[in-house]
Write an enzyme that holds these catalytic residues in place. Structure first.
Site, PDB file in Angstrom:
ATOM      1  N   CYS A  15     -72.253 -16.261  21.429  1.00  0.00           N
ATOM      2  CA  CYS A  15     -71.421 -16.416  20.618  1.00  0.00           C
ATOM      3  C   CYS A  15     -70.158 -15.188  20.904  1.00  0.00           C
ATOM      4  CB  CYS A  15     -71.868 -16.088  19.240  1.00  0.00           C
ATOM      5  SG  CYS A  15     -70.924 -15.388  17.770  1.00  0.00           S
ATOM      6  N   HIS A  16     -69.018 -15.502  20.343  1.00  0.00           N
ATOM      7  CA  HIS A  16     -68.148 -14.539  20.958  1.00  0.00           C
ATOM      8  C   HIS A  16     -68.372 -12.931  20.474  1.00  0.00           C
ATOM      9  CE1 HIS A  16     -63.688 -14.669  22.634  1.00  0.00           C
ATOM     10  NE2 HIS A  16     -64.302 -13.592  23.058  1.00  0.00           N
ATOM     11  N   THR A  17     -69.216 -12.820  19.356  1.00  0.00           N
ATOM     12  CA  THR A  17     -69.368 -11.541  18.970  1.00  0.00           C
ATOM     13  C   THR A  17     -70.232 -10.862  20.011  1.00  0.00           C
ATOM     14  OG1 THR A  17     -69.813 -12.276  16.722  1.00  0.00           O
ATOM     15  CG2 THR A  17     -70.284 -10.267  16.993  1.00  0.00           C
ATOM     16  N   HIS A  27     -77.701 -13.177  19.889  1.00  0.00           N
ATOM     17  CA  HIS A  27     -78.246 -13.231  18.292  1.00  0.00           C
ATOM     18  C   HIS A  27     -78.258 -14.643  17.828  1.00  0.00           C
ATOM     19  CE1 HIS A  27     -73.776 -13.291  18.186  1.00  0.00           C
ATOM     20  NE2 HIS A  27     -73.947 -13.838  17.130  1.00  0.00           N
ATOM     21  N   GLU A  28     -78.027 -15.495  18.717  1.00  0.00           N
ATOM     22  CA  GLU A  28     -77.850 -17.008  18.266  1.00  0.00           C
ATOM     23  C   GLU A  28     -79.017 -17.691  19.171  1.00  0.00           C
ATOM     24  OE1 GLU A  28     -73.820 -18.933  17.603  1.00  0.00           O
ATOM     25  OE2 GLU A  28     -74.662 -20.306  19.055  1.00  0.00           O
ATOM     26  N   CYS A  44     -83.648  -8.668   2.579  1.00  0.00           N
ATOM     27  CA  CYS A  44     -84.909  -8.091   2.252  1.00  0.00           C
ATOM     28  C   CYS A  44     -85.538  -8.621   1.074  1.00  0.00           C
ATOM     29  CB  CYS A  44     -84.516  -6.687   2.076  1.00  0.00           C
ATOM     30  SG  CYS A  44     -83.964  -6.216   0.606  1.00  0.00           S
ATOM     31  N   CYS A  95     -83.228  -6.230  -2.696  1.00  0.00           N
ATOM     32  CA  CYS A  95     -82.162  -5.123  -3.109  1.00  0.00           C
ATOM     33  C   CYS A  95     -81.125  -6.064  -4.019  1.00  0.00           C
ATOM     34  CB  CYS A  95     -81.538  -4.838  -1.902  1.00  0.00           C
ATOM     35  SG  CYS A  95     -80.304  -6.083  -1.228  1.00  0.00           S
ATOM     36  N   CYS A  97     -79.516  -9.061  -2.382  1.00  0.00           N
ATOM     37  CA  CYS A  97     -80.458 -10.199  -2.184  1.00  0.00           C
ATOM     38  C   CYS A  97     -80.800 -10.903  -3.500  1.00  0.00           C
ATOM     39  CB  CYS A  97     -81.951  -9.706  -1.668  1.00  0.00           C
ATOM     40  SG  CYS A  97     -81.176  -9.385   0.083  1.00  0.00           S
ATOM     41  N   CYS A 150     -77.155  -7.935   2.298  1.00  0.00           N
ATOM     42  CA  CYS A 150     -78.233  -7.250   2.069  1.00  0.00           C
ATOM     43  C   CYS A 150     -78.315  -5.674   2.379  1.00  0.00           C
ATOM     44  CB  CYS A 150     -79.532  -7.564   2.837  1.00  0.00           C
ATOM     45  SG  CYS A 150     -80.954  -6.624   2.783  1.00  0.00           S
ATOM     46  N   ARG A 195     -78.119  -5.830   6.228  1.00  0.00           N
ATOM     47  CA  ARG A 195     -76.986  -6.400   6.553  1.00  0.00           C
ATOM     48  C   ARG A 195     -76.275  -6.223   7.903  1.00  0.00           C
ATOM     49  NH1 ARG A 195     -72.224  -3.424   2.817  1.00  0.00           N
ATOM     50  NH2 ARG A 195     -73.706  -4.041   1.413  1.00  0.00           N
ATOM     51  N   CYS A 239     -76.099 -18.552  14.046  1.00  0.00           N
ATOM     52  CA  CYS A 239     -75.159 -17.771  13.877  1.00  0.00           C
ATOM     53  C   CYS A 239     -73.686 -18.772  13.780  1.00  0.00           C
ATOM     54  CB  CYS A 239     -74.690 -16.799  15.002  1.00  0.00           C
ATOM     55  SG  CYS A 239     -73.382 -15.869  14.631  1.00  0.00           S
ATOM     56  N   ARG A 257     -70.391 -24.179  22.851  1.00  0.00           N
ATOM     57  CA  ARG A 257     -71.639 -23.270  22.874  1.00  0.00           C
ATOM     58  C   ARG A 257     -72.477 -23.681  23.980  1.00  0.00           C
ATOM     59  NH1 ARG A 257     -69.696 -19.846  20.124  1.00  0.00           N
ATOM     60  NH2 ARG A 257     -70.535 -19.271  18.099  1.00  0.00           N
TER      61      ARG A 257
HETATM   62  P1  NAD Z   1     -64.651 -18.512  20.410  1.00  0.00           P
HETATM   63  O1  NAD Z   1     -64.029 -17.573  21.598  1.00  0.00           O
HETATM   64  O2  NAD Z   1     -65.198 -19.716  21.087  1.00  0.00           O
HETATM   65  O3  NAD Z   1     -63.287 -19.020  19.617  1.00  0.00           O
HETATM   66  C1  NAD Z   1     -62.334 -18.649  19.368  1.00  0.00           C
HETATM   67  C2  NAD Z   1     -60.810 -19.002  19.444  1.00  0.00           C
HETATM   68  O4  NAD Z   1     -59.900 -18.348  18.795  1.00  0.00           O
HETATM   69  C3  NAD Z   1     -60.580 -19.532  20.890  1.00  0.00           C
HETATM   70  O5  NAD Z   1     -60.240 -20.903  20.887  1.00  0.00           O
HETATM   71  C4  NAD Z   1     -59.245 -18.798  20.876  1.00  0.00           C
HETATM   72  O6  NAD Z   1     -58.067 -19.393  21.987  1.00  0.00           O
HETATM   73  C5  NAD Z   1     -58.673 -18.642  19.678  1.00  0.00           C
HETATM   74  N1  NAD Z   1     -57.746 -17.596  19.495  1.00  0.00           N
HETATM   75  C6  NAD Z   1     -57.916 -16.434  19.776  1.00  0.00           C
HETATM   76  N2  NAD Z   1     -56.684 -15.468  19.157  1.00  0.00           N
HETATM   77  C7  NAD Z   1     -55.900 -16.504  18.434  1.00  0.00           C
HETATM   78  C8  NAD Z   1     -54.640 -16.467  17.933  1.00  0.00           C
HETATM   79  N3  NAD Z   1     -54.007 -15.193  17.878  1.00  0.00           N
HETATM   80  N4  NAD Z   1     -54.289 -17.550  17.074  1.00  0.00           N
HETATM   81  C9  NAD Z   1     -54.864 -18.505  17.190  1.00  0.00           C
HETATM   82  N5  NAD Z   1     -56.081 -19.065  17.979  1.00  0.00           N
HETATM   83  C10 NAD Z   1     -56.600 -17.625  18.788  1.00  0.00           C
HETATM   84  O7  NAD Z   1     -65.239 -17.610  19.697  1.00  0.00           O
HETATM   85  P2  NAD Z   1     -66.411 -18.222  18.564  1.00  0.00           P
HETATM   86  O8  NAD Z   1     -67.779 -18.134  18.817  1.00  0.00           O
HETATM   87  O9  NAD Z   1     -66.147 -19.438  17.984  1.00  0.00           O
HETATM   88  O10 NAD Z   1     -66.258 -17.047  17.247  1.00  0.00           O
HETATM   89  C11 NAD Z   1     -64.924 -16.834  16.366  1.00  0.00           C
HETATM   90  C12 NAD Z   1     -64.740 -15.642  15.825  1.00  0.00           C
HETATM   91  O11 NAD Z   1     -65.691 -15.667  14.818  1.00  0.00           O
HETATM   92  C13 NAD Z   1     -65.381 -14.219  16.825  1.00  0.00           C
HETATM   93  O12 NAD Z   1     -64.321 -13.625  16.350  1.00  0.00           O
HETATM   94  C14 NAD Z   1     -66.512 -13.920  16.376  1.00  0.00           C
HETATM   95  O13 NAD Z   1     -66.785 -12.646  16.877  1.00  0.00           O
HETATM   96  C15 NAD Z   1     -66.555 -14.259  15.009  1.00  0.00           C
HETATM   97  N6  NAD Z   1     -67.839 -14.470  14.222  1.00  0.00           N
HETATM   98  C16 NAD Z   1     -68.049 -13.926  12.923  1.00  0.00           C
HETATM   99  C17 NAD Z   1     -69.147 -14.215  12.267  1.00  0.00           C
HETATM  100  C18 NAD Z   1     -69.113 -13.678  10.908  1.00  0.00           C
HETATM  101  O14 NAD Z   1     -70.453 -13.782  10.251  1.00  0.00           O
HETATM  102  N7  NAD Z   1     -68.176 -13.240  10.098  1.00  0.00           N
HETATM  103  C19 NAD Z   1     -70.108 -14.903  12.835  1.00  0.00           C
HETATM  104  C20 NAD Z   1     -69.899 -15.329  14.138  1.00  0.00           C
HETATM  105  C21 NAD Z   1     -68.875 -15.245  14.785  1.00  0.00           C
HETATM  106 ZN    ZN Z   2     -72.536 -14.993  16.336  1.00  0.00          ZN
END
Ligand code: NAD
Ligand code: ZN
Length: 381
Positions: free
Chosen positions: A49-51, A71-72, A101, A104, A107, A115, A119, A179, A374
């Site tokens: 995942c991108h994170t 994490h995925e 948990c 809390c 939860c 959580c 969290r 995720c 993915r």
């Molecule tokens: P990814 O890299 O596959 O997709 C991100 C997309 O955003 C790409 O296609 C990229 O070209 C585009 N992008 C980047 N900057 C941009 C902009 N300024 N304008 C328009 N498009 C733009 O990533 P992903 O795995 O799909 O994750 C997406 C985001 O979600 C990441 O920031 C990730 O960390 C986050 N995330 C958050 C949670 C949460 O629980 N909040 C969970 C999972 C992932």
């Molecule tokens: Zn993730």
């Protein structure tokens, strides 16, 4: 499996990140047995995942190395520590980066999945029970990541970060629900809640954004506008019900103005799935005054600040944010898996690549190049 290894240190392969931005190295690591309220999992499939990539690059994030990311994933319980009653060896599970948990205030609240105990915490690299890592190489501790560290054949988690699922569910598919896909789906269905016939903008058409678009389609949105800087994304996104595309690079004016013109004043809902602060601000400013709701999902850099004119808010626009699409991991994730089993959601189209564990760095390359959605990493290959 459990009878021979329970209570023992397990030696297995893990992909270790020794330094920021450097390829992971497959090493033999020692994985200590689970302590009180912990479980040790055998990971069968994991995906990227991108994170993971942000914290591995550590550009705008706190660096913590050496570390085992990931994490995925999907796996099977190998053994359980003291006090664990609702999981047993052999259970099929999904690890989740933000736990539950069940005790809390969060939860117990219907409105929150934040959580108090479990969290998401991206800066902690150790287990809560003793403040230490369960991974080591020749006595040197290797840090955990978001309490999951799934780029290892075996990993130890707090029981609250593990969702037990239907053993009939194919782990090589449902691992993506642990995720990204649940996050995007829930961001739309649980947080943005578009009405039937509404117009929804999705910023970022990676797996998370396209899952958000699926949520919009399921909710009955009539227009789903995809915004991405990478034009390669648009072909893929057509399979996900995205009806129109905007590449900010094709326009001289700010993207929120482009969207306002396309929609007679703004979209009803927008979901930001990029991690870019500029996209977050645009995603908010493009919603219609009076009723528009924007939901932030992307993980920002440590020093980012959200700047908009307060009048944008006074004019009755709402901004929200979510982790894991507001799903409570243990209580809600099993039913999301059932949605896949009942063919209400399709996961296959999110899985564009597959590599063996020894080729895990290829998954990073695909993501850095913006190729595919993915990539499943098979731990046994
Ligand atoms: P990814 O890299 O596959 O997709 C991100 C997309 O955003 C790409 O296609 C990229 O070209 C585009 N992008 C980047 N900057 C941009 C902009 N300024 N304008 C328009 N498009 C733009 O990533 P992903 O795995 O799909 O994750 C997406 C985001 O979600 C990441 O920031 C990730 O960390 C986050 N995330 C958050 C949670 C949460 O629980 N909040 C969970 C999972 C992932
Ligand atoms: Zn993730």
């Amino acid at each position: 499996m459990s009878s021979t290894t329970a209570g023992q240190v397990i030696r297995c392969k893990a992909a270790v990140a020794w330094e920021a931005g450097k390829p992971l190295v497959i090493e033999e690591v020692e994985v200590a047995p689970p302590q009180a309220m912990e479980v040790r999992l055998k990971i069968l499939f994991t995906s990227l995942c991108h994170t993971d990539v942000y914290f591995w690059e550590a550009k705008g994030q706190t660096p913590l190395f050496p570390r085992i990311f990931g994490h995925e994933a999907g796996g099977i319980v190998e053994s359980v520590g003291e006090g664990v009653t609702d999981l047993k060896p052999g259970d099929h599970v999904l690890p989740v980066f933000t736990g539950e948990c069940k005790e809390c205030r969060h939860c117990k609240s219907e409105e929150s999945n934040m959580c108090d105990l479990l969290r998401i915490n991206t800066d902690r690299g150790v287990m809560l029970n003793d403040g230490k890592s369960r991974f080591s190489i020749n006595g040197q501790p290797i840090y955990h990541f978001v309490g999951t560290s799934t780029f290892s054949e075996y990993t130890v988690l707090h029981v609250g970060s593990v969702a037990k699922i239907n053993p009939a569910a194919p782990l090589d598919k449902v691992c993506v629900l642990s995720c990204g896909i649940s996050t995007g789906l829930g961001a739309t269905l649980n947080v943005a809640k578009p009405k039937k016939g509404s117009t929804v903008a999705v910023f970022g058409l990676g797996a998370v954004g396209l899952a958000a678009a699926e949520g919009a389609r399921i909710a009955g949105a009539s227009r789903i506008i995809g915004v991405d800087l990478n034009a390669k994304r648009f072909d893929e996104a057509k399979k996900f019900g995205v009806t129109e595309f905007v590449n900010p690079k094709d326009h001289d004016k700010p993207v929120h103005e482009v969207l306002a013109e396309m929609t007679n004043g703004g979209v009803d809902r927008s979901i930001e799935c990029t991690g870019s602060i500029n996209a977050m601000i645009s995603a908010f400013e493009c919603v219609h005054d009076g009723w528009g709701v924007a939901v932030l999902v992307g993980v920002p850099n440590k020093d980012d600040a959200f700047k908009t004119h307060p009048m944008n808010i006074l004019n009755e626009r709402t901004i929200k944010g979510t982790f894991f699409g507001n799903y409570k991991p243990r209580s809600d994730l099993p039913s999301v898996v059932e949605k896949y089993m009942n063919k209400e959601i399709e996961l296959e189209k999110f899985i564009t690549h597959e590599v063996s564990f020894s080729e895990i760095n290829k998954a990073f390359e695909y993501m850095l190049r913006g190729e595919g959605l993915r990539c499943i990493i098979r731990m046994d290959a």
